[in-house]
Write an enzyme that holds these catalytic residues in place. Structure first.
Site, PDB file in Angstrom:
ATOM      1  N   HIS A   1      99.336  23.366  -7.493  1.00 17.50           N
ATOM      2  CA  HIS A   1      99.555  22.156  -8.293  1.00 17.50           C
ATOM      3  C   HIS A   1      98.227  21.462  -8.607  1.00 17.50           C
ATOM      4  CE1 HIS A   1     103.695  22.812  -7.274  1.00 17.50           C
ATOM      5  NE2 HIS A   1     104.103  21.700  -7.877  1.00 17.50           N
TER       6      HIS A   1
ATOM      7  N   HIS B   1     101.838  20.858   1.130  1.00 18.77           N
ATOM      8  CA  HIS B   1     100.602  21.490   1.572  1.00 18.77           C
ATOM      9  C   HIS B   1      99.993  20.663   2.690  1.00 18.77           C
ATOM     10  CE1 HIS B   1      99.875  24.673  -1.460  1.00 18.77           C
ATOM     11  NE2 HIS B   1     100.554  23.876  -2.278  1.00 18.77           N
TER      12      HIS B   1
ATOM     13  N   ASP C   1      94.468  22.042   2.128  1.00 21.20           N
ATOM     14  CA  ASP C   1      94.780  22.729   0.869  1.00 21.20           C
ATOM     15  C   ASP C   1      94.372  21.890  -0.336  1.00 21.20           C
ATOM     16  OD1 ASP C   1      95.933  24.473   2.641  1.00 21.20           O
ATOM     17  OD2 ASP C   1      97.982  23.810   2.256  1.00 21.20           O
TER      18      ASP C   1
END
Length: 316
Positions: A181, A222, A226
């Site tokens: 994302h 996450h 991350d």
């Protein structure tokens, strides 16, 4: 009023038609790289599906972001996806604005060719990292006891190739370092930072990127690492790839068109005006300005005018 609306609508459709014709010609030239970038999106989805088969649920790792940000939970996890959807759709719509507006800084085909190059470079690194080490997923559906935490062994290769889209992507586990994302978000924001024109939108875009980062951690999609790794990796990759790629032609400076005009178009004043609109140059060309007259003759430049004036003065 009706005639005015009809005239403006006619101009709009003319611009859309001309822009479409140019973009289609560019697409015929650049389709191979565009297709390769789109195909790699499927390969990336296939990789995330594959690592889910390797995922081993376990205790959630200690995370500073989890300590600071309360978990949104299953009921409010949609907030993160909603913000990402707004960012994604807004960027896609903006890339097609040259079809309508006069001010045009880029060709849509060339811009997406560039964006896909950024995405592919980042996704290659992402695939390498999450296959290197599989971490226990922190999201609710990846924890011990969830039916979605482990994928049963596939019955056929077709089952793997179909990747169960979109459910298999939304409820994936194991593809953690680093956030996909954030790859899309930062690539879109950096692209608008370079080719966008509204300063307020640029500031809003970076603010949304920060909010998106916090929401990803709060929704436990996450770990914090991350998101942190995505911030410096994506920015460095985009900076490096952007410098390697040839710069796109700027359509706002009156630069020569990317696609040359035909002989008929050069001889036709109407076609010249259409081409001027197409390339985003709404102002009058400097060469078309009326030249001053001296003794009934057109002066070619300032020096010529000065010399004529001087001669006239001496003759008096």
């Amino acid at each position: 009023m009706t005639l005015y609306i009809a005239r403006e609508a006619s101009k709009l459709w003319r611009k859309v038609f001309m822009e479409t014709s140019v973009e289609l010609q560019l697409l015929l030239e650049k389709w191979k790289l565009l297709l390769a970038g789109l195909v790699f999106q499927y390969i990336h989805g296939l990789a995330t599906r594959g690592v889910h088969y390797l995922h081993q649920p376990g205790p959630t790792l200690q995370d500073l972001g989890f300590m600071i940000l309360p978990e949104l939970g299953k009921e409010r996890g949609y907030i993160s996806e909603s913000v990402f959807t707004v960012i994604f759709l807004s960027f896609v719509l903006w890339t097609f604005h040259p079809f309508i507006y006069h001010s045009k800084r880029f060709y849509t085909v060339l811009l997406w060719r560039r964006v896909l190059a950024f995405l592919v470079a980042c996704q290659v690194l992402r695939i390498i990292t999450f296959f290197s080490t599989q971490l226990p997923g922190p999201n609710y559906h990846c924890r011990e006891g969830s039916e979605l935490a482990r994928l049963p062994r596939p019955d056929s290769v077709v089952e793997v190739l179909l990747i169960n889209f979109p459910r298999g992507i939304v409820y994936g586990c194991g593809d953690l370092i680093f956030s996909s994302h954030m790859i899309f978000t930062l690539v879109f924001v950096r692209t608008y930072q370079k080719y966008g024109s509204k300063r307020f939108v640029k500031l809003l875009a970076w603010l949304l990127a920060i909010i998106q980062s916090l929401l990803i951690i709060a929704s436990r999609k996450h770990y914090t690492v991350d998101v942190v790794v995505a911030w410096y990796t994506v920015n460095l990759v985009v900076f490096f790839v952007d410098n390697r790629l040839p710069e796109m032609p700027d359509r706002t400076g009156g630069s020569p068109p990317l696609l040359p005009l035909s002989v008929k178009e050069k001889d036709s004043r109407a076609k010249e005006e259409n081409h001027k609109l197409l390339n985003g140059n709404s102002g009058e060309n400097a060469d078309w300005r009326q030249r001053p007259q001296v003794n009934g003759k057109h002066a070619e430049d300032g020096n010529h005018v000065h010399s004529e004036a001087t001669l006239n003065g001496t003759r008096r």
